[in-house]
Every structure is written in structure tokens, then in C-alpha cells.
Design a protein around this motif. Structure first.
Motif, PDB file in Angstrom:
ATOM      1  N   LEU A 463     -17.651   0.524 -18.526  1.00 36.85           N
ATOM      2  CA  LEU A 463     -17.632  -0.742 -17.792  1.00 36.85           C
ATOM      3  C   LEU A 463     -18.704  -0.786 -16.713  1.00 36.85           C
ATOM      4  N   GLY A 464     -19.491   0.276 -16.624  1.00 36.09           N
ATOM      5  CA  GLY A 464     -20.562   0.305 -15.636  1.00 36.09           C
ATOM      6  C   GLY A 464     -20.116   0.646 -14.234  1.00 36.09           C
ATOM      7  N   LEU A 465     -18.868   1.107 -14.057  1.00 34.43           N
ATOM      8  CA  LEU A 465     -18.343   1.403 -12.729  1.00 34.43           C
ATOM      9  C   LEU A 465     -18.579   2.865 -12.377  1.00 34.43           C
ATOM     10  N   GLU A 466     -19.067   3.105 -11.178  1.00 34.90           N
ATOM     11  CA  GLU A 466     -19.299   4.459 -10.685  1.00 34.90           C
ATOM     12  C   GLU A 466     -18.795   4.553  -9.240  1.00 34.90           C
ATOM     13  N   PRO A 467     -17.463   4.514  -9.046  1.00 37.07           N
ATOM     14  CA  PRO A 467     -16.959   4.548  -7.666  1.00 37.07           C
ATOM     15  C   PRO A 467     -17.103   5.912  -7.008  1.00 37.07           C
ATOM     16  N   GLY A 468     -17.220   6.985  -7.803  1.00 43.75           N
ATOM     17  CA  GLY A 468     -17.313   8.323  -7.219  1.00 43.75           C
ATOM     18  C   GLY A 468     -16.019   8.699  -6.519  1.00 43.75           C
ATOM     19  N   ILE A 469     -16.145   9.465  -5.455  1.00 46.01           N
ATOM     20  CA  ILE A 469     -14.971   9.875  -4.667  1.00 46.01           C
ATOM     21  C   ILE A 469     -14.561   8.723  -3.748  1.00 46.01           C
ATOM     22  N   VAL A 470     -13.264   8.441  -3.736  1.00 48.09           N
ATOM     23  CA  VAL A 470     -12.724   7.335  -2.942  1.00 48.09           C
ATOM     24  C   VAL A 470     -11.943   7.911  -1.763  1.00 48.09           C
ATOM     25  N   SER A 471     -12.275   7.468  -0.559  1.00 46.92           N
ATOM     26  CA  SER A 471     -11.505   7.825   0.630  1.00 46.92           C
ATOM     27  C   SER A 471     -10.376   6.813   0.802  1.00 46.92           C
ATOM     28  N   TRP A 472      -9.177   7.303   1.119  1.00 45.18           N
ATOM     29  CA  TRP A 472      -8.033   6.404   1.268  1.00 45.18           C
ATOM     30  C   TRP A 472      -7.225   6.811   2.491  1.00 45.18           C
ATOM     31  N   SER A 473      -6.502   5.876   3.029  1.00 47.60           N
ATOM     32  CA  SER A 473      -5.644   6.171   4.185  1.00 47.60           C
ATOM     33  C   SER A 473      -4.500   5.167   4.232  1.00 47.60           C
ATOM     34  N   LEU A 474      -3.355   5.662   4.671  1.00 44.99           N
ATOM     35  CA  LEU A 474      -2.176   4.848   4.963  1.00 44.99           C
ATOM     36  C   LEU A 474      -1.765   5.173   6.386  1.00 44.99           C
ATOM     37  N   HIS A 475      -1.834   4.190   7.268  1.00 48.01           N
ATOM     38  CA  HIS A 475      -1.548   4.422   8.672  1.00 48.01           C
ATOM     39  C   HIS A 475      -0.388   3.529   9.105  1.00 48.01           C
ATOM     40  N   ALA A 476       0.754   4.170   9.369  1.00 48.60           N
ATOM     41  CA  ALA A 476       1.942   3.440   9.834  1.00 48.60           C
ATOM     42  C   ALA A 476       2.088   3.673  11.327  1.00 48.60           C
ATOM     43  N   GLN A 477       2.060   2.614  12.105  1.00 48.37           N
ATOM     44  CA  GLN A 477       2.151   2.730  13.558  1.00 48.37           C
ATOM     45  C   GLN A 477       2.984   1.572  14.103  1.00 48.37           C
ATOM     46  N   SER A 478       4.092   1.957  14.733  1.00 48.69           N
ATOM     47  CA  SER A 478       4.942   0.916  15.313  1.00 48.69           C
ATOM     48  C   SER A 478       4.254   0.298  16.517  1.00 48.69           C
ATOM     49  N   GLU A 479       4.617  -0.936  16.822  1.00 44.93           N
ATOM     50  CA  GLU A 479       3.983  -1.636  17.935  1.00 44.93           C
ATOM     51  C   GLU A 479       4.843  -1.490  19.182  1.00 44.93           C
ATOM     52  N   ASN A 480       5.078  -2.531  19.923  1.00 37.60           N
ATOM     53  CA  ASN A 480       5.787  -2.382  21.203  1.00 37.60           C
ATOM     54  C   ASN A 480       7.164  -1.755  21.021  1.00 37.60           C
ATOM     55  N   GLN A 481       7.907  -2.212  20.046  1.00 39.69           N
ATOM     56  CA  GLN A 481       9.241  -1.682  19.805  1.00 39.69           C
ATOM     57  C   GLN A 481       9.389  -1.420  18.315  1.00 39.69           C
ATOM     58  N   LEU A 482       9.852  -0.223  17.997  1.00 40.52           N
ATOM     59  CA  LEU A 482       9.962   0.173  16.599  1.00 40.52           C
ATOM     60  C   LEU A 482      10.992  -0.694  15.881  1.00 40.52           C
ATOM     61  N   ASP A 483      10.572  -1.268  14.783  1.00 40.37           N
ATOM     62  CA  ASP A 483      11.471  -2.045  13.937  1.00 40.37           C
ATOM     63  C   ASP A 483      11.233  -1.593  12.509  1.00 40.37           C
ATOM     64  N   LEU A 484      12.157  -0.778  11.990  1.00 39.52           N
ATOM     65  CA  LEU A 484      11.996  -0.269  10.636  1.00 39.52           C
ATOM     66  C   LEU A 484      12.115  -1.379   9.601  1.00 39.52           C
ATOM     67  N   GLY A 485      12.590  -2.529  10.020  1.00 42.16           N
ATOM     68  CA  GLY A 485      12.638  -3.662   9.105  1.00 42.16           C
ATOM     69  C   GLY A 485      11.311  -4.366   8.987  1.00 42.16           C
ATOM     70  N   ALA A 486      10.360  -4.059   9.870  1.00 45.03           N
ATOM     71  CA  ALA A 486       9.028  -4.668   9.815  1.00 45.03           C
ATOM     72  C   ALA A 486       8.020  -3.691  10.413  1.00 45.03           C
ATOM     73  N   LEU A 487       7.865  -2.543   9.750  1.00 47.84           N
ATOM     74  CA  LEU A 487       6.955  -1.500  10.223  1.00 47.84           C
ATOM     75  C   LEU A 487       5.554  -1.775   9.687  1.00 47.84           C
ATOM     76  N   PRO A 488       4.569  -1.984  10.570  1.00 47.69           N
ATOM     77  CA  PRO A 488       3.217  -2.285  10.085  1.00 47.69           C
ATOM     78  C   PRO A 488       2.519  -1.021   9.560  1.00 47.69           C
ATOM     79  N   VAL A 489       1.862  -1.182   8.418  1.00 48.42           N
ATOM     80  CA  VAL A 489       1.116  -0.092   7.783  1.00 48.42           C
ATOM     81  C   VAL A 489      -0.246  -0.640   7.368  1.00 48.42           C
ATOM     82  N   LEU A 490      -1.296   0.068   7.725  1.00 46.23           N
ATOM     83  CA  LEU A 490      -2.648  -0.314   7.339  1.00 46.23           C
ATOM     84  C   LEU A 490      -3.077   0.520   6.139  1.00 46.23           C
ATOM     85  N   LEU A 491      -3.488  -0.145   5.064  1.00 53.81           N
ATOM     86  CA  LEU A 491      -3.949   0.521   3.846  1.00 53.81           C
ATOM     87  C   LEU A 491      -5.445   0.280   3.703  1.00 53.81           C
TER      88      LEU A 491
END
Length: 990
Positions: A463-491
Motif C-alpha cells: 500500500l506504499g505505507l512506511e510508518p517505521g517505528i511508532v511512538s505512543w503514549s496514554l496519559h491519564a491525569q485527573s484535574e481539580n478533583q478526581l472523578d473516575l466517572g470522567a477521567l481524562p486521558v490523552l492518547l
């Protein structure tokens, strides 16, 4: 057991007292003890000792529910004592054999979870009020020697009973009343137990306890040993400041199967997990701990509020795991508990861990984790640390409800992990959690690493794709008050190869701890792809870009859905080199709207059953391709697919259009066995225009379609097993009128069928007809039918079978012989049959309008075609049908010939009204376009010499193309045809 020992002591004391006070007094005392069925046999007694052949009784505790009963039998008992103020003090107790059975285990009268509250109402001892004694020596009430040579126990264990055999030895070298100040007191206890009725030397537990008091300070040494299987050594020392220092060293060999088998008798819940857990340990387990504690000089119930200390140690599974621990408990304004742990997983653990995970988890999760564990070849490092604070007075049992503080960790595998059929990943994780009043208050977790799709390299390269090595991260960080019902995660994803792939998304996790479920939602995610140059087979793409905004939904049942937030958009330039030319599309734009990706991650085959659907709009401007004009093209439609299935599935339904007005509907289905493409050309109404002519660069200039309708459809099948593809197509013309060169046709209807396996081509023309043909002479109607078969490599050298071909001409018929023609030959001859042509109509169309005639003409004309030379006629024959006819030549030219040429007078007189009975002749046609007719006519003119018979031999030569052109000019022509004819006549005169 304390009660039991008291009972034994009282019984022995009473037996000794019997020597002095009498048998009656002894029986009165025994009747007051909590025993029944008391039996004993005295073998001999003296002032300071007694020997019993046996002593048997049943101990009863009616305070238990149900009542506790313990039958006891002692054989060969020897007891000695010393008298102190007329009170015997036991010295030695020797028992040859002791047998005891317990019907149930006693229950404690007072238990409070998290607090130490145990009392014994019978003797008034309250454990919670115990505190460090001033005198650590063994009391004088305990014998300095207790020995049981054979010990047999029958005890309740879980749902069955367990039997033990062994021996017991107790010795205290100096009792309190015998020692002098500062002389150490040494006490030893040794207990051997084997879990069988008959003692087994190699399957036993040997417990040795050494207790020593020196300088009023105690020390304790415990040695627990099983031959070749288990070794535990524990030492403890207490100094004058109540600081306790201790060491624990333990070694366990996992080959001690008998120990695990016996533990499962007491704890059946271990039957499934313990054997598998022991399989993890292929070598010895070593534990080394150093303990330091400051013991409070208060009651035991207050230790939990005042105890401080430190723990340092390690646990090592030889060649498998190393764990190091350091922790400290301190008290001030707050209780502080801190420490750190290091974890090292060694390669020797991984094979056993792989099997353990597979058996424990089972199914796909077990297979996956087992596969990952089997790939580890380097150590895995982990670091954990914590620092917690508790309010003063918090008991350990409630620490989790009142803790403040934080904990952090870092976990790093040393090598890549293989993901089956995809590639490899190298993850690492770190994090920090904060607690307030026992509640999780803040969370900061980071998982990151590298990923490489090594197993998909070839597929992506296609398909002509050459992504090579891919760096990935999942960062979960609560804000002012931890709410496990709405925990923000950056992908985040970012490739490092020639294909620049990036993904950014902000997720909101919904973690339901009570139900153990996880859900997620995201908005404003973006997937981007950029590549300067891409090669897909022979196709070359440049300046490729793709931007796909998306949203994400993950249900508690782990059903994943990715969908478009706004349409995905991409662009590129395309160049496809061909053998003799190129296909080029300088501006290609792609739009994906309403796309949805669905995966059931909770199912074993959920990923392989993932589905993708989308509306697609593909535009290509000014496409340059062989045989096509440089116009704009567009494909739009919908896609349904399962791209990750073992055999990918897909279906496309859409339309292909271009700026010339061509519309081609198509449906494509990709299944496990084949790819099928169906297409239908939308009906073309020639009066509105010819989109095919506007599409094909090589559309013949001499062909124009003016009225009627055309349509076509077909199917392309590509088997995926490597067998030959198949193409079938049909085309039809309905009531079509048009022009080819200088031929005007109308009322054309035809059905064409085509099929090929790309080795051979089969074409069939059926139901073909023309109502009108104007080519110098008016013709029609006509019908045509043929079958044609050829090799793809030699399309014009196949087999042509004519089946029904007939043309109406001059009130007669013209037809070609129906048979098979081999077009691969250099010379082909076909016979044209002429039947009943009307001579009167023929002469009326001839430019020399002064000739008139009547009659019907038939014949056969063999037309010979030679490669490179064209058509020729060598020996065509025509003849008039009986009874003949009339020819009349009464032109002014005939009168002139009579007057000027006497030799032609009789000919002109005969032709003035010639009644022929025979008209026959030969026909030839040369490559230069000359048509020759050699006619022989026999008959008479009734007015000439009484109707004397006349035979005329006439040769006529005509330039056939010029003749046809002159015939056309004499008729009312289409403006286009008239222009072409005139132009060619002008060119022929130059």
C-alpha cells in the motif's frame, strides 16, 4: 491448648498427691475436672514421682456450640516433681505415646476486626492488657523437661480429617527458682510433625525454638525445617530500650509437592491456584528480612497506636524474581508510613509465567499474556515508592479509610514484545496517585513506548505505507478533583518513518470500580497522514495528505466505536506508468463522510470481526490516460467492510461519473473466495449527446450517433485462489440512428454479449437489425448475427461464425454465406449471394438516367480478402431470372451514335427496345477500386428485322468509390455526409 495443659498438670499433681492423702481424696478432685470417661492405671509411685501405664479421658468444653470434645490417651507416662511448701512443682514429664482427637476447633469468645481483643474468662487473663514484662524468664510452674516420644493427632481440616504423627521435646535448663542472678536461662522446644499416621522422615516439619534470657534481656531463635524442601531461620533480640531487632531467612524448594498437597486439605480454595503458582518457581525461593521496631512499654492494645520501626529485606526466586523492600513506620503529629520497593523479573521466570497465565486466565486473554511472557528475554525492572500519613490513633485495620499521601511507580520491560500477526511493542509505565482521607484524590498515570508493525510490513509496503517505528503514549491525569466517572486521558501516536502518521485524542474514561467495568468517550480526535511520495505497486502518489477527525465510544461491555466527527479529507497526485504511456491525475481529492468503525473487544474474536462503513467521494481532475480524454472523474458511494477478518470482507455501492456526462453504477463485493464487481451503464440518449465519444480519445471521428438509446452492463469476477478471472458484459442499442463516414443508418437495434477469462474472448451478436442504410443506394432493412472467439493475445485472429446475415437491396436480398471464418489466415474468401435484385430500381439509381429496364438479377460474388491488400473480387457471377426482361436505351447519345457510326447502328436499334431472355456475366473488383462487369445479353427487338435474335457482349468498368459518391450526391444527403463526399471528390480531382 492452655486449658488442656492445665488439665494435664492438675491430673499429674493429683496423682502425686494421692501418695500422701489417699485414693478417696484423688477421686473427689478428679470429679471436679472438665473431663469424662477418665481411666488410668498406676504402674508405680513414690514421694517424688509416679509412673502410669496409661491415662485416658475425654476433655469437654460446654461453652462451645456445639460442645468441644477431645478424646486423649497417654501411654507409658512418667512424672517427677519437687515439693515446695507442700505443693508439688513439676520437673519432668515423659510420655511414651500420646493420642488425641479433636471434633472441632474452638472459637474465640471475643473478636473485633482491626483491634486486638481476646480474653480468657476462665483464668482471668486479658490479652489486650498484656504489656512488656519486667522479667522475661520462664516461670517455675512449667516443667524443665517435657518429652513425648510418639505423638498422634486426629484433627478436623476443612471438610475432612487430617492425621499427624511426630514427637515433642521441651527443655528449660534453668528455671527461675534455680538460677543465680545474671545467669542465662535457656529454653528449647522441638516439634516434629509428619502428615501421616506413620511418621515419614522425608516428609516432615521440624520446628526448633530456642529462647534465651541473658542479662534480663530475651532473645528468640526459631528454625523451621523440612529435609530438602524448607528452611526458615528467625532470630529476634530485645535491648534495654525495648528496641527489637530481628532477622528472617527462609528458603523454599518448589519441589515440595507434599506440602502444597497438604495445605489444600486445610484450604480447599488453594487446590486450583496453589499448584499452578508453584509451577512458577523452577528453582529455590529465598527470603531475607531485617526488622527493627521500638516496642511501646504499654498494654498490647495500644501498640497499634505507638509501635514504630523499619523493615528491610529481599525476596529472591533463583534466576526468576528479585524483590527488594525498604519501609519505615514513624509516629509524631501524624503516623507516617513510607518505603520503596524494587522488582526485577529475570528471564528464568518467563517460560513458567507463560504457562501459568495461560492456565489461569484461559481463552484469548490467557493466550495473549502467555504469548507475551514467552517472548521476554531480558530483565523487567520495576520501582515503587510510597509515603502515607494517618491521623493519630488510627488502627491498622482502618488505615485504608483514613490514609493521606501518595504512591508512585515505574515499570520498564527491557525488550520488545511480539503481538501475533501484527508486530512488536516495547511498553513502559509510570504513575503517581494521591490519597486524601482514604479516597483516591489525584491520579497521574503514563503508559508509553514504541511500536513497530513488523508482521504487516509487506502488506503496508504493497500500500506504499512506511510508518517505521511508532511512538505512543496514554496519559491519564485527573484535574481539580478526581472523578473516575470522567477521567481524562490523552492518547498520542506519532510515526517516525517516511509515512508521517499522527493521532491525537482526548478520552474521558468512566471507571466503575464496583462493577469492574470500563467505558470511554472522546471528542475532537484527529488522525493525520502525510507522505511526500508513495509507491503502491506501479502507482506513484505524491503530496499525499489525509485528515480524519473522529469521536470514540467504548461501552462497559468493551464495544468500541470510532466515527467521523466531520468528513475525513485527503488529497494526492497520481501517476501510473504503463508500458507505452502513463496515467496521470494531478489533483485527486478524497472525502470520507459518516464513517464508523466498530469492534467488540470483549469477544474472543471481536477484533477480527471489526466492521468499517463510510460514504466515499473521490474526485480526480484532468485525468490523463491512454485512450481517454483529459477530463474530470468522480466516484461516490458507500463502503461496508470487515477489514480485519481472516478473509477480509467488503462491499462497495456507488457511481462513477465524468465531466462528459458518463454515469456508471457499480457494486463490488469482496468475499472469502472472490471479488465480484457488477456495473451498469446508465441509459444514454444519443439525442442529448454522446458521453462515450466525450470520454474516449480514440472514438472514431467518422461515427456519430444522433438518435436512439444505448445501454450496457457487466460483471467482473476475480477468484482469490489464483484461478483465472472472469469478465462478462452485455450491450444494447435501441432504435439508434447515426452516421459512419458517408453511410447514413437508422432504426438500429442490437444485443451484444461478451465473456472472457483473459485467455480467450467470446463475443455474440444477436437480434441485430437496421431499418435503413443509405450508401449511394438505399438499403434495408438488414439483420446480422455472429459468434466470435479469439485469443486475448491475438484478438483479430479468431474464429468468426456468421449465423444470420441478410440485407434488403433493390427489392431483393443480399446475404453472406453462413459458416465459420478463420481470421488468422492471410487470405479469407466469403461468398455474397444476390437474390432477385430489381433491374428497374438499379437503373433508376444509376447516374445515366436514359437507360431503363426491367427484370430480376441474382448471383454469387466471392469476395477475397488478403492481409495488407484489402478486398478483391475475381470471379463473381450474376444472371437474370427467367423469363428475362427489357432494356431500353433511348438517349440522345444513342441517336448520335447511329448517325456517326454505322457499325453501332444495329446495336443502338436493338437496345431501343431490347427484350432479353438471357443476361449473365462476370464481376470483378480490383484493389484500385475498379469494378468490371462483363455482360452477355441474348434477346431481340420485335421492331428490328422481324425480331431477329441478337447477342450483345458488353463490358462496363466503373470506379466504384466514385460511383457511390456520385450516387450519394444525386440523393438528398445529411449535411455532414454531403460535406464529406464533396471534400473527397475535390481531393480525388487534384
Amino acid at each position: 491448648m492452655r486449658r488442656f495443659f492445665i488439665v494435664i498438670s492438675i491430673l499429674v499433681a493429683l496423682l502425686a498427691l494421692a501418695a500422701g492423702v489417699g485414693y478417696v481424696y484423688v477421686k473427689q478432685m478428679l470429679s471436679k475436672l472438665p473431663v469424662e470417661n477418665l481411666e488410668f492405671s498406676i504402674a508405680g509411685f513414690a514421694y517424688k514421682h509416679v509412673r502410669l501405664d496409661h491415662l485416658e479421658f475425654t476433655y469437654i468444653d460446654n461453652t462451645q456450640e456445639p460442645a468441644l470434645r477431645a478424646p486423649v490417651r497417654l501411654d507409658d507416662v512418667f512424672i517427677t516433681w519437687e515439693w515446695q511448701a507442700f505443693r508439688p512443682n513439676l520437673q519432668i514429664i515423659e510420655v511414651g505415646q500420646l493420642q488425641a482427637s479433636l471434633n472441632q476447633w474452638p472459637t474465640l469468645a471475643n473478636e473485633v476486626v482491626g483491634e486486638l481483643v481476646e480474653t480468657d474468662a476462665e483464668d482471668g487473663f486479658e490479652l489486650e492488657k498484656w504489656q512488656l514484662p519486667d522479667n522475661w524468664r520462664i516461670t517455675a510452674d512449667i516443667p524443665h523437661l517435657l518429652q513425648i516420644e510418639q505423638l498422634s493427632l486426629d484433627l478436623p481440616c476443612a471438610e475432612q480429617r487430617c492425621q499427624y504423627s511426630g514427637e515433642l521435646y521441651f527443655e528449660s535448663t534453668n528455671k527461675e527458682r534455680l538460677i543465680v542472678p545474671d545467669e542465662p536461662q535457656v529454653t528449647n522446644l522441638r516439634l516434629k510433625l509428619s502428615p501421616y499416621r506413620d511418621f515419614a522422615e522425608m516428609e516432615q516439619i521440624d520446628l526448633l525454638i530456642n529462647y534465651e534470657v541473658a542479662g534480663e534481656l530475651p532473645s528468640l531463635a526459631v528454625n523451621l525445617h523440612s529435609p530438602g524442601h524448607l528452611q526458615v531461620v528467625m532470630t529476634q533480640h530485645l535491648d534495654r530500650s525495648n528496641r527489637l531487632r530481628g532477622e528472617i531467612e527462609a528458603q523454599f524448594e518448589p519441589s515440595a509437592v507434599w506440602i502444597s498437597d497438604h495445605l489444600t486439605l486445610w484450604y480447599p480454595e488453594l487446590e486450583q491456584t496453589l499448584p499452578r503458582a508453584l509451577e512458577l518457581f523452577s528453582d529455590s525461593v529465598n527470603i531475607d528480612l531485617d526488622i527493627q521496631a521500638e516496642l511501646p512499654d504499654t498494654q498490647l492494645s495500644r501498640w497499634q497506636n505507638e509501635l514504630t520501626g523499619a523493615l528491610q529485606g529481599s525476596l529472591e526466586l533463583t534466576n526468576q524474581v528479585i524483590i527488594g523492600v525498604q519501609s519505615r513506620l514513624e509516629r509524631g503529629a501524624e503516623i507516617q508510613f513510607s518505603g520503596d520497593t524494587t522488582l526485577t523479573l529475570l528471564p528464568g521466570l518467563y517460560p513458567n509465567l507463560s504457562g501459568y497465565l495461560n492456565d489461569s486466565l484461559g481463552g484469548s486473554p490467557g493466550d495473549a499474556f502467555s504469548s507475551y511472557a514467552a517472548q521476554l528475554s531480558e530483565p523487567v525492572q520495576g520501582e515503587f515508592s510510597w509515603q502515607f500519613e494517618f491521623p493519630p490513633g488510627t488502627v491498622p485495620g482502618s488505615w485504608h479509610r483514613q490514609v493521606d499521601g501518595q504512591a508512585d511507580f515505574n515499570l520498564t520491560p527491557a525488550n520488545w514484545l511480539q503481538i501475533d500477526d501484527i508486530g512488536r511493542i516495547r511498553p513502559q509505565a509510570s504513575g503517581e496517585v494521591h490519597f486524601t482521607a482514604g479516597q483516591l484524590a489525584h491520579l497521574d498515570l503514563l503508559a508509553e513506548g514504541k511500536f513497530e508493525a513488523t508482521e504487516l510490513t509487506d502488506a503496508m509496503a504493497e500500500l506504499g505505507l512506511e510508518p517505521g517505528i511508532v511512538s505512543w503514549s496514554l496519559h491519564a491525569q485527573s484535574e481539580n478533583q478526581l472523578d473516575l466517572g470522567a477521567l481524562p486521558v490523552l492518547l498520542k501516536l506519532q510515526s517516525q518513518g517516511a509515512t508521517d502518521v499522527s493521532l491525537d485524542s482526548r478520552l474521558l474514561l468512566n471507571i466503575d470500580i464496583d462493577n469492574g467495568t470500563l467505558a470511554a468517550h472522546s471528542e475532537h480526535g484527529l488522525l493525520s497522514l502525510r507522505q511526500a511520495a508513495m509507491q503502491i505497486g506501479d502507482a506513484q502518489l505524491t503530496g499525499l495528505t489525509l485528515h480524519a477527525p473522529f469521536t470514540l465510544q467504548l461501552s462497559p461491555e468493551l464495544e468500541l466505536q470510532l466515527s467521523s466527527e466531520t468528513p475525513a479529507a485527503g488529497s494526492t497526485a497520481l501517476r501510473l506508468p504503463l508500458q507505452d504511456d502513463n496515467i496521470e491525475a494531478p489533483a485527486v481529492k478524497l472525502e470520507l463522510a459518516n464513517w464508523i468503525w466498530r469492534s467488540d473487544l470483549g469477544a474472543a474474536d471481536g477484533l477480527s470481526q471489526s466492521s468499517f462503513q463510510s460514504d466515499i467521494d473521490l474526485n480526480a481532475d484532468a485525468v490523463v490516460a491512454p485512450g481517454l480524454k483529459a477530463i474530470n472523474w468522480r466516484w461516490y458511494g458507500s463502503l461496508q467492510s470487515q477489514p480485519l477478518a481472516p478473509a477480509p470482507l467488503a462491499s462497495l455501492d456507488g457511481r462513477l461519473t465524468n465531466s462528459a456526462g458518463l454515469v456508471l453504477r457499480n457494486q463490488s463485493d469482496l468475499a472469502a473466495e472472490h471479488l465480484v464487481v457488477d456495473w451498469q451503464l446508465t441509459d444514454i440518449f444519443w439525442l442529448a449527446g454522446n458521453p462515450i465519444a466525450g470520454t474516449l480519445a480514440d472514438w472514431p471521428e467518422l461515427v456519430s450517433l444522433e438518435r436512439g438509446r444505448g445501454r450496457a452492463a457487466g460483471q467482473f469476477t476475480l477468484p482469490l485462489d489464483g484461478s483465472a478471472p472472469q469478465l462478462t458484459a452485455t450491450a444494447a442499442l435501441s432504435d439508434t440512428a447515426g452516421i459512419y463516414d458517408t453511410i447514413d443508418v437508422g432504426g438500429v437495434n442490437a444485443d451484444l454479449e461478451l465473456s472472457t477469462d483473459f485467455d480467450t474472448l467470446d463475443v455474440a451478436l444477436t437480434n441485430a437489425s437496421m431499418q435503413r442504410i443509405q450508401f449511394g443506394l438505399p438499403m434495408g432493412p438488414a439483420r446480422f448475427a455472429f459468434n466470435y472467439t479469439a485469443s486475448i493475445d491475438q484478438l483479430l485472429a479468431g474464429q468468426l461464425e456468421l449465423t444470420d446475415n441478410r440485407l434488403s437491396l433493390l427489392s431483393g436480398d443480399v446475404g453472406i454465406e453462413n459458416r465459420i471464418y478463420d481470421l488468422s489466415r492471410d487470405e479469407i474468401t466469403l461468398r455474397v449471394d444476390i437474390a432477385q435484385l430489381d433491374l428497374q430500381q438499379l437503373l433508376s439509381e444509376y447516374p445515366a438516367t436514359d437507360i431503363h429496364g426491367q427484370g430480376l438479377i441474382s448471383g454469387a460474388i466471392p469476395i477475397r480478402w488478403r492481409a495488407g491488400r484489402g478486398f478483391m473480387v475475381d470471379d463473381g457471377r450474376i444472371h437474370a431470372l427467367a423469363p428475362g426482361g427489357v432494356i431500353q436505351y433511348r438517349a440522345e447519345r444513342a441517336q448520335q451514335l447511329r448517325e456517326t457510326n454505322p457499325a453501332l447502328r444495329i446495336v443502338m436499334d436493338a437496345l431501343d427496345d431490347f427484350h432479353y431472355s438471357v443476361l449473365e456475366g462476370g464481376v470483378s473488383y480490383n484493389e484500385d477500386g475498379t469494378l468490371e462487369l462483363a455482360l452477355s445479353i441474348e434477346g431481340q427487338n420485335p421492331e428490328l428485322e422481324g425480331g431477329r435474335p441478337v447477342r450483345l457482349d458488353i463490358t462496363i468498368a466503373e470506379d466504384l468509390p466514385a460511383l457511390l459518391a456520385s450516387l450519394q450526391l444525386t440523393n438528398q444527403l445529411n449535411d455532414l455526409i454531403q460535406e464529406r463526399v464533396q471534400q473527397r471528390l475535390i481531393e480525388s480531382l487534384r
